[in-house]
Design a protein around this motif. Structure first.
Motif, PDB file in Angstrom:
ATOM      1  N   VAL A  24      39.507 -25.581  -1.945  1.00  0.00           N
ATOM      2  CA  VAL A  24      38.446 -25.564  -3.102  1.00  0.00           C
ATOM      3  C   VAL A  24      39.173 -25.196  -4.480  1.00  0.00           C
ATOM      4  CG1 VAL A  24      36.043 -24.747  -3.945  1.00  0.00           C
ATOM      5  CG2 VAL A  24      36.442 -25.193  -1.440  1.00  0.00           C
ATOM      6  N   ASN A  25      39.203 -25.958  -5.410  1.00  0.00           N
ATOM      7  CA  ASN A  25      39.963 -25.708  -6.593  1.00  0.00           C
ATOM      8  C   ASN A  25      39.219 -24.981  -7.676  1.00  0.00           C
ATOM      9  OD1 ASN A  25      38.813 -28.057  -7.946  1.00  0.00           O
ATOM     10  ND2 ASN A  25      40.524 -29.223  -6.870  1.00  0.00           N
ATOM     11  N   CYS A  26      37.645 -25.165  -7.473  1.00  0.00           N
ATOM     12  CA  CYS A  26      36.910 -24.442  -8.644  1.00  0.00           C
ATOM     13  C   CYS A  26      35.358 -24.338  -8.126  1.00  0.00           C
ATOM     14  CB  CYS A  26      36.955 -25.612  -9.934  1.00  0.00           C
ATOM     15  SG  CYS A  26      36.093 -24.789 -11.348  1.00  0.00           S
ATOM     16  N   VAL A  27      34.683 -23.370  -8.655  1.00  0.00           N
ATOM     17  CA  VAL A  27      33.385 -23.255  -8.268  1.00  0.00           C
ATOM     18  C   VAL A  27      32.570 -22.645  -9.487  1.00  0.00           C
ATOM     19  CG1 VAL A  27      33.682 -20.684  -7.518  1.00  0.00           C
ATOM     20  CG2 VAL A  27      31.553 -22.036  -6.804  1.00  0.00           C
ATOM     21  N   ASP A  28      31.237 -23.298  -9.629  1.00  0.00           N
ATOM     22  CA  ASP A  28      30.608 -22.916 -10.928  1.00  0.00           C
ATOM     23  C   ASP A  28      29.332 -22.749 -10.555  1.00  0.00           C
ATOM     24  OD1 ASP A  28      30.671 -22.192 -13.788  1.00  0.00           O
ATOM     25  OD2 ASP A  28      29.946 -24.214 -14.092  1.00  0.00           O
ATOM     26  N   PHE A  29      28.480 -21.863 -11.053  1.00  0.00           N
ATOM     27  CA  PHE A  29      27.107 -21.488 -11.134  1.00  0.00           C
ATOM     28  C   PHE A  29      26.439 -22.070 -12.153  1.00  0.00           C
ATOM     29  CE2 PHE A  29      28.577 -17.986  -8.479  1.00  0.00           C
ATOM     30  CZ  PHE A  29      27.745 -18.221  -7.188  1.00  0.00           C
ATOM     31  N   SER A  30      25.245 -22.787 -12.313  1.00  0.00           N
ATOM     32  CA  SER A  30      24.587 -23.219 -13.092  1.00  0.00           C
ATOM     33  C   SER A  30      24.126 -22.151 -13.755  1.00  0.00           C
ATOM     34  CB  SER A  30      23.257 -24.056 -12.594  1.00  0.00           C
ATOM     35  OG  SER A  30      22.358 -23.023 -11.620  1.00  0.00           O
ATOM     36  N   PRO A  31      23.702 -22.378 -15.285  1.00  0.00           N
ATOM     37  CA  PRO A  31      23.247 -21.293 -16.052  1.00  0.00           C
ATOM     38  C   PRO A  31      22.107 -20.530 -15.545  1.00  0.00           C
ATOM     39  CG  PRO A  31      23.958 -23.108 -17.291  1.00  0.00           C
ATOM     40  CD  PRO A  31      23.863 -23.529 -15.892  1.00  0.00           C
ATOM     41  N   ASP A  32      21.082 -21.192 -14.876  1.00  0.00           N
ATOM     42  CA  ASP A  32      19.710 -20.534 -14.262  1.00  0.00           C
ATOM     43  C   ASP A  32      20.243 -19.715 -12.927  1.00  0.00           C
ATOM     44  OD1 ASP A  32      20.035 -22.269 -12.365  1.00  0.00           O
ATOM     45  OD2 ASP A  32      18.215 -23.376 -13.105  1.00  0.00           O
ATOM     46  N   GLY A  33      21.404 -19.714 -12.458  1.00  0.00           N
ATOM     47  CA  GLY A  33      21.919 -19.238 -11.183  1.00  0.00           C
ATOM     48  C   GLY A  33      21.278 -19.746 -10.111  1.00  0.00           C
ATOM     49  N   GLU A  34      20.593 -20.960 -10.118  1.00  0.00           N
ATOM     50  CA  GLU A  34      20.002 -21.519  -8.884  1.00  0.00           C
ATOM     51  C   GLU A  34      20.636 -22.237  -8.127  1.00  0.00           C
ATOM     52  OE1 GLU A  34      16.560 -21.041  -8.263  1.00  0.00           O
ATOM     53  OE2 GLU A  34      15.984 -19.683  -9.662  1.00  0.00           O
ATOM     54  N   GLY A  65      40.101 -37.834  -7.987  1.00  0.00           N
ATOM     55  CA  GLY A  65      40.209 -36.538  -7.803  1.00  0.00           C
ATOM     56  C   GLY A  65      39.196 -35.793  -8.618  1.00  0.00           C
ATOM     57  N   VAL A  66      39.165 -34.487  -8.388  1.00  0.00           N
ATOM     58  CA  VAL A  66      38.319 -33.514  -9.113  1.00  0.00           C
ATOM     59  C   VAL A  66      38.784 -32.180  -8.993  1.00  0.00           C
ATOM     60  CG1 VAL A  66      36.783 -33.086  -7.078  1.00  0.00           C
ATOM     61  CG2 VAL A  66      35.855 -32.746  -9.313  1.00  0.00           C
ATOM     62  N   ASP A  67      38.547 -31.525 -10.368  1.00  0.00           N
ATOM     63  CA  ASP A  67      39.125 -30.200 -10.384  1.00  0.00           C
ATOM     64  C   ASP A  67      38.398 -29.685 -11.691  1.00  0.00           C
ATOM     65  OD1 ASP A  67      40.591 -27.922 -10.354  1.00  0.00           O
ATOM     66  OD2 ASP A  67      42.523 -28.785 -10.979  1.00  0.00           O
ATOM     67  N   LEU A  68      38.336 -28.443 -11.794  1.00  0.00           N
ATOM     68  CA  LEU A  68      37.789 -27.627 -12.928  1.00  0.00           C
ATOM     69  C   LEU A  68      36.347 -28.208 -13.341  1.00  0.00           C
ATOM     70  CD1 LEU A  68      40.795 -27.818 -15.355  1.00  0.00           C
ATOM     71  CD2 LEU A  68      40.073 -25.902 -13.856  1.00  0.00           C
ATOM     72  N   ILE A  69      35.507 -27.993 -12.192  1.00  0.00           N
ATOM     73  CA  ILE A  69      34.045 -28.684 -12.407  1.00  0.00           C
ATOM     74  C   ILE A  69      33.307 -27.705 -13.189  1.00  0.00           C
ATOM     75  CG2 ILE A  69      33.355 -27.815 -10.098  1.00  0.00           C
ATOM     76  CD1 ILE A  69      32.126 -30.960 -10.083  1.00  0.00           C
ATOM     77  N   ARG A  70      32.708 -28.183 -14.159  1.00  0.00           N
ATOM     78  CA  ARG A  70      31.608 -27.429 -14.774  1.00  0.00           C
ATOM     79  C   ARG A  70      30.178 -27.967 -15.038  1.00  0.00           C
ATOM     80  NH1 ARG A  70      35.625 -24.464 -14.088  1.00  0.00           N
ATOM     81  NH2 ARG A  70      37.026 -23.688 -15.565  1.00  0.00           N
TER      82      ARG A  70
END
Length: 315
Positions: A24-34, A65-70
């Protein structure tokens, strides 16, 4: 609940998910944390429901491919991400129907940094082509470009008015978004006692500190106003020069980073002391980790995705 040293020491693995076959090269939480989302070297985008504590779907980007997801600003249904296969175009994806909304071409080498504005539809990207580009989600054309004289990692401040660029192992440069074409308004020299490259730069949520990540087993916290070194943290395993992600907690009081041996190391930004080393039983290096912006949980990932919760004894 307030995050304290003892709360941090109580964190335990709540759930581990084995959705991916490669790191897993990136993880991101949504702004509301949900919600949370991850990108992986196996071309998978995995969506997680934080309240239910489980994956809720997988999308694929096999061609690019996919990296740096936001997650985009204020939206849990759209993301931007960079490519790590076919080209260096940034893609804007709807999660509801798995359709691309827009493409952002321009970089001529791999994108190594992607940062969404916390206040609007602006985002910035740094690339091995030695440029930082400024974009607007509503338009495919680059809105501006700066050449920081090196391979840059970059990130917005919490007000979306300033961005920082970490240039190789040389300097942190600060730019005013409204006058970036005039060059940096401040530049802080970064000297490390070992050979390493800057792999990440982040502001604390209070805007007072800048966190510098490297691939040399050392991270540093700077005063965001004058560039003075507040703390230098080491003592975690990274013998292979991996790009390990570090982050602040939302209250700006702690810094955390994963390690090569699968443990999470935590320091206080107030005292500078290490307050916890957490064993998540990761099977490999923790490449990415993020603390939830709204809830008392964080995610760390190697090939597996792990979510953590505090175990507070109320008795």
């Amino acid at each position: 609940m307030k995050i304290t040293d003892s709360v941090f020491r109580s964190f335990r693995v709540a759930r581990t998910f084995r959705q991916n076959s490669q790191k897993v090269n990136c993880v991101d939480f949504s702004p509301d944390g949900e919600h949370a989302i991850s990108s992986s070297d196996d071309d998978c985008i995995v969506l997680y429901d934080i309240r239910e504590g489980k994956p809720k779907g997988t999308l694929y980007s096999k061609k690019y491919g996919v990296d740096l997801i936001r997650y985009t600003h204020g939206d849990t249904q759209t993301v931007v991400y960079s490519s790590n296969k076919l080209d260096d175009t940034i893609r804007y994806l709807s999660l509801t129907d798995n359709q691309y909304i827009r493409y952002f071409p321009g970089h001529t080498a791999r994108v190594i940094a992607l940062s969404m504005s916390p206040v609007d539809d602006t985002f910035i990207s740094g690339s091995l082509d030695k440029t930082i580009r400024i974009w607007d989600l509503r338009a495919p054309n680059c809105q501006g470009l700066t050449n920081p004289l090196g391979k840059p990692v970059c990130s917005f401040d919490p007000d979306g008015l300033i961005f920082a660029a970490g240039v190789e192992s040389q300097a942190i440069k600060l730019y005013d978004l409204r006058a970036f074409d005039k060059g940096p308004f401040a530049s802080f020299e970064t000297k490390f006692n070992r050979a390493c490259d800057l792999t990440g730069v982040k502001f604390s949520n209070d805007g007072k500190q800048i966190l510098i990540s490297t691939n040399g087993g050392i991270i540093r916290v700077l005063n965001a106003f004058n560039g003075s070194v507040l703390h230098t943290f080491s003592g975690y395993n990274n013998s292979k020069g991996i790009s390990l992600e570090a982050c602040f907690t939302p209250d700006s009081q702690f810094v955390m980073i994963g390690s090569e041996d699968g443990r999470v190391h935590v320091w206080s930004t107030e005292s500078g002391m290490k307050v916890a080393v957490l064993d998540g039983k990761h099977s490999g290096p923790i490449n990415t980790l993020q603390f939830n912006p709204r809830y008392m949980t964080f995610a760390s990932a190697c090939t597996n995705m792990t979510f953590w919760l505090p175990c507070i004894d109320d008795s």
